[in-house]
Design a protein around this motif. Structure first.
Motif, PDB file in Angstrom:
ATOM      1  N   TYR A  46     -45.444  -4.040  52.943  1.00 41.07           N
ATOM      2  CA  TYR A  46     -44.028  -3.941  52.223  1.00 41.07           C
ATOM      3  C   TYR A  46     -43.839  -5.787  53.445  1.00 41.07           C
ATOM      4  O   TYR A  46     -44.098  -5.471  54.288  1.00 41.07           O
ATOM      5  N   SER A  47     -43.270  -6.325  51.982  1.00 41.58           N
ATOM      6  CA  SER A  47     -43.158  -7.782  52.237  1.00 41.58           C
ATOM      7  C   SER A  47     -41.822  -8.751  51.612  1.00 41.58           C
ATOM      8  O   SER A  47     -40.898  -8.264  51.030  1.00 41.58           O
ATOM      9  N   THR A  48     -40.805  -9.232  52.235  1.00 38.14           N
ATOM     10  CA  THR A  48     -39.669  -9.762  51.945  1.00 38.14           C
ATOM     11  C   THR A  48     -39.948 -11.062  51.270  1.00 38.14           C
ATOM     12  O   THR A  48     -41.677 -11.822  51.563  1.00 38.14           O
ATOM     13  N   PRO A  49     -38.998 -11.889  50.998  1.00 38.21           N
ATOM     14  CA  PRO A  49     -39.743 -12.491  50.524  1.00 38.21           C
ATOM     15  C   PRO A  49     -40.551 -13.856  50.756  1.00 38.21           C
ATOM     16  O   PRO A  49     -39.374 -14.399  51.946  1.00 38.21           O
ATOM     17  N   GLY A  50     -41.132 -14.180  50.473  1.00 39.75           N
ATOM     18  CA  GLY A  50     -42.473 -15.073  51.382  1.00 39.75           C
ATOM     19  C   GLY A  50     -43.099 -14.274  52.575  1.00 39.75           C
ATOM     20  O   GLY A  50     -44.042 -14.836  53.016  1.00 39.75           O
ATOM     21  N   GLY A  51     -42.977 -13.439  52.614  1.00 38.16           N
ATOM     22  CA  GLY A  51     -43.936 -12.541  52.790  1.00 38.16           C
ATOM     23  C   GLY A  51     -45.516 -12.633  53.255  1.00 38.16           C
ATOM     24  O   GLY A  51     -45.814 -12.282  51.701  1.00 38.16           O
ATOM     25  N   GLY A  52     -46.685 -12.436  53.475  1.00 32.74           N
ATOM     26  CA  GLY A  52     -47.944 -12.516  53.493  1.00 32.74           C
ATOM     27  C   GLY A  52     -48.719 -12.512  55.015  1.00 32.74           C
ATOM     28  O   GLY A  52     -47.984 -12.934  55.868  1.00 32.74           O
ATOM     29  N   VAL A  53     -49.441 -12.646  54.779  1.00 33.47           N
ATOM     30  CA  VAL A  53     -50.673 -12.402  56.409  1.00 33.47           C
ATOM     31  C   VAL A  53     -51.103 -14.144  56.243  1.00 33.47           C
ATOM     32  O   VAL A  53     -52.382 -14.399  57.167  1.00 33.47           O
ATOM     33  N   GLY A  54     -51.426 -14.483  54.931  1.00 36.26           N
ATOM     34  CA  GLY A  54     -51.643 -15.955  54.717  1.00 36.26           C
ATOM     35  C   GLY A  54     -54.171 -15.996  54.503  1.00 36.26           C
ATOM     36  O   GLY A  54     -54.115 -15.409  54.014  1.00 36.26           O
ATOM     37  N   PRO A  55     -54.211 -17.355  53.721  1.00 40.23           N
ATOM     38  CA  PRO A  55     -55.021 -17.149  53.449  1.00 40.23           C
ATOM     39  C   PRO A  55     -56.311 -17.017  54.038  1.00 40.23           C
ATOM     40  O   PRO A  55     -56.187 -17.472  55.676  1.00 40.23           O
ATOM     41  N   HIS A  56     -57.239 -15.764  53.508  1.00 41.05           N
ATOM     42  CA  HIS A  56     -58.150 -14.767  55.120  1.00 41.05           C
ATOM     43  C   HIS A  56     -59.115 -14.316  53.487  1.00 41.05           C
ATOM     44  O   HIS A  56     -59.262 -14.449  52.108  1.00 41.05           O
ATOM     45  N   ILE A  57     -60.662 -14.666  54.573  1.00 45.34           N
ATOM     46  CA  ILE A  57     -61.482 -13.646  53.613  1.00 45.34           C
ATOM     47  C   ILE A  57     -62.179 -12.626  54.322  1.00 45.34           C
ATOM     48  O   ILE A  57     -61.625 -11.982  55.531  1.00 45.34           O
TER      49      ILE A  57
ATOM     50  N   GLY B 264     -66.015 -10.643  50.392  1.00 44.86           N
ATOM     51  CA  GLY B 264     -66.291 -13.156  50.680  1.00 44.86           C
ATOM     52  C   GLY B 264     -66.006 -14.084  49.992  1.00 44.86           C
ATOM     53  O   GLY B 264     -65.887 -14.959  49.951  1.00 44.86           O
ATOM     54  N   PHE B 265     -64.646 -13.259  48.795  1.00 44.53           N
ATOM     55  CA  PHE B 265     -64.031 -14.557  48.171  1.00 44.53           C
ATOM     56  C   PHE B 265     -62.408 -13.948  48.625  1.00 44.53           C
ATOM     57  O   PHE B 265     -61.905 -13.020  48.844  1.00 44.53           O
ATOM     58  N   PRO B 266     -62.121 -15.862  49.879  1.00 43.85           N
ATOM     59  CA  PRO B 266     -61.115 -15.855  49.789  1.00 43.85           C
ATOM     60  C   PRO B 266     -59.859 -15.564  48.643  1.00 43.85           C
ATOM     61  O   PRO B 266     -59.484 -15.786  47.343  1.00 43.85           O
ATOM     62  N   HIS B 267     -58.822 -15.324  49.823  1.00 44.66           N
ATOM     63  CA  HIS B 267     -57.025 -14.915  48.862  1.00 44.66           C
ATOM     64  C   HIS B 267     -56.666 -15.292  50.181  1.00 44.66           C
ATOM     65  O   HIS B 267     -56.044 -14.995  51.723  1.00 44.66           O
ATOM     66  N   ASP B 268     -55.108 -15.167  49.310  1.00 41.53           N
ATOM     67  CA  ASP B 268     -54.015 -15.196  49.567  1.00 41.53           C
ATOM     68  C   ASP B 268     -52.912 -15.199  48.785  1.00 41.53           C
ATOM     69  O   ASP B 268     -52.492 -15.475  47.468  1.00 41.53           O
ATOM     70  N   GLY B 269     -52.038 -13.970  49.328  1.00 43.51           N
ATOM     71  CA  GLY B 269     -51.103 -13.859  48.149  1.00 43.51           C
ATOM     72  C   GLY B 269     -49.275 -13.509  48.978  1.00 43.51           C
ATOM     73  O   GLY B 269     -49.370 -13.465  50.516  1.00 43.51           O
ATOM     74  N   TYR B 270     -48.204 -14.236  48.699  1.00 43.80           N
ATOM     75  CA  TYR B 270     -47.326 -14.178  49.179  1.00 43.80           C
ATOM     76  C   TYR B 270     -46.175 -13.339  48.052  1.00 43.80           C
ATOM     77  O   TYR B 270     -45.893 -13.582  47.475  1.00 43.80           O
ATOM     78  N   ALA B 271     -45.250 -13.390  48.703  1.00 44.33           N
ATOM     79  CA  ALA B 271     -44.215 -11.827  47.891  1.00 44.33           C
ATOM     80  C   ALA B 271     -43.444 -12.745  47.662  1.00 44.33           C
ATOM     81  O   ALA B 271     -42.612 -13.966  47.615  1.00 44.33           O
ATOM     82  N   ILE B 272     -42.820 -12.635  46.198  1.00 41.80           N
ATOM     83  CA  ILE B 272     -41.898 -13.677  45.340  1.00 41.80           C
ATOM     84  C   ILE B 272     -40.116 -12.811  45.051  1.00 41.80           C
ATOM     85  O   ILE B 272     -39.802 -13.216  45.422  1.00 41.80           O
TER      86      ILE B 272
END
Length: 378
Positions: free
Chosen positions: A113-124, A183-191
């Protein structure tokens, strides 16, 4: 019941462990199977693995569960709950459409569950994951697979990287699915405030298999034999390990693997162990076999516990591997493996004549009393 809109045969041929992709509308008319309040309630439980992650400018804050939600900021934070399919029956239904993949690869359903801007940062990550967008919108970026990404230490509990040039850069809407191979880096944040549902598949590592097999060998007192060489010659170089001595001891070790039935037992038990706690409640008072028979005969279903791992080998289907243990049925009951390990519930109409087999009813009664299967209260 959730159903995917794509062909798994085509997906596996083109994408599985090859390249990431977004499947737009992977679930049609998707509705969250769990509410934010229900998810927060699970995050407050001691036995359930959860995390709170927030970003304050360039600083990260991480707390491990059980969580409380007092004095949380308005934006830029998330909380994540692991193995929700073990604890919430409605959420567990989201795993069902992925049963076309091997169940022994399935790890868990993780929900964030994420509020706007919430995420865990770029990672693999080193597992396959299908990220299903629930309510709200989330911006995702995925980069190419490379060996030289530089780590960033924003917080000791987060294994982040400094950044990447995306090959996928898109916004997920409810029902969209993002698939990311290992092995693919990814980053997601809630709009906007959103829910994400991640069905993860995790393959075992060589180290993990070797360690588990060694534990099995020791626990079962296998190979408790010393190296012997009655033809030992005298030598001048007493510090040397001679080639024939090395070869003999290597052969000793390899001989432990030369037992196919033992290897099958070990691997079946190993793969059926869960990495996450299960919501096991033993039956009290215990059921009697006659009661289980009557329950099935009346048309009631008996369901498998969410997250329980149950497997078999098709060529020896009368042996079942359930939650780290082996269970053997008479050979005439081999069809039971399909009902117990492939299906999420069993009914009288499925079983046919098997319902009249005392050995099968006895095993099912044992499994119900252990809390692994349970009568469907609906």
């Amino acid at each position: 019941m959730y159903q995917v809109t794509f062909s798994f045969d085509e997906f596996l041929a083109e994408y599985w462990q090859k390249k990431p992709t977004i499947i737009k509308g992977g679930f049609k008319d998707f509705i969250d199977p769990i509410s934010p309040d229900e998810l927060a309630g699970l995050a407050m439980e001691e036995e359930i693995d959860s995390r709170y992650i927030a970003k304050h400018g360039k600083e990260w804050d991480v707390k491990h569960g059980p969580l409380s939600f007092d004095n949380v900021p308005e934006d830029n934070w998330s909380f994540i709950v692991q193995a929700v399919n073990h604890w919430h029956e409605g959420a567990a239904q989201l795993v069902t459409p992925f049963r076309q993949l091997p169940n022994w690869l399935l790890d868990d359903l993780m929900i964030s569950y994420s509020t706007p801007g919430g995420g865990v940062g770029p990672h693999i990550d080193q597992y396959d994951v299908f990220i299903i967008q629930g309510s709200g919108k989330r911006h995702w970026r995925v980069g190419p697979k490379k060996d030289d990404y530089e780590e960033e230490f924003g917080h000791p509990a987060l294994r982040q990287i400094k950044g990447f040039d995306p090959i996928i850069d898109d916004i997920l809407m409810p029902g969209d699915i993002l698939y990311i191979p290992p092995g693919f880096p990814h980053d997601g944040y809630a709009i906007e405030t959103s829910m994400s549902f991640s069905v993860g598949f995790r393959s075992p590592k060589k180290q993990e298999l070797l360690s588990s097999f060694a534990d099995f060998v020791i626990a079962n007192d296998i190979g408790d034999v010393h190296y012997h060489n009655p033809d030992l010659p005298a030598r001048k170089a007493c510090g040397a390990i001679m080639a024939d001595e090395f070869n003999a001891m290597e052969t000793m070790m390899r001989s432990l693997l030369d037992h196919p039935e033992m290897m099958k037992q070990w691997l079946g038990e190993h793969l059926s162990n869960s990495r996450h706690d299960l919501d096991i409640v033993a039956a009290e008072p215990p059921w009697q076999a006659a009661e289980i028979y009557q329950l099935l005969d009346s048309g009631e279903a008996i369901k498998r516990l969410g997250g329980l791992r149950a497997f078999y080998y098709p060529e020896q289907a009368n042996v079942l591997f359930i939650n780290g243990e082996s269970y053997e049925l008479p050979e005439e009951c081999a069809i039971a493996a399909s009902y117990l390990c492939d299906e999420e519930a069993i009914t009288r109409s499925q079983l046919g004549k098997l319902i009249d087999n005392p050995a099968f009813i006895a095993l099912l009664t044992q499994l119900v009393n252990q809390g692994y299967w349970y009568p469907n209260e609906d």
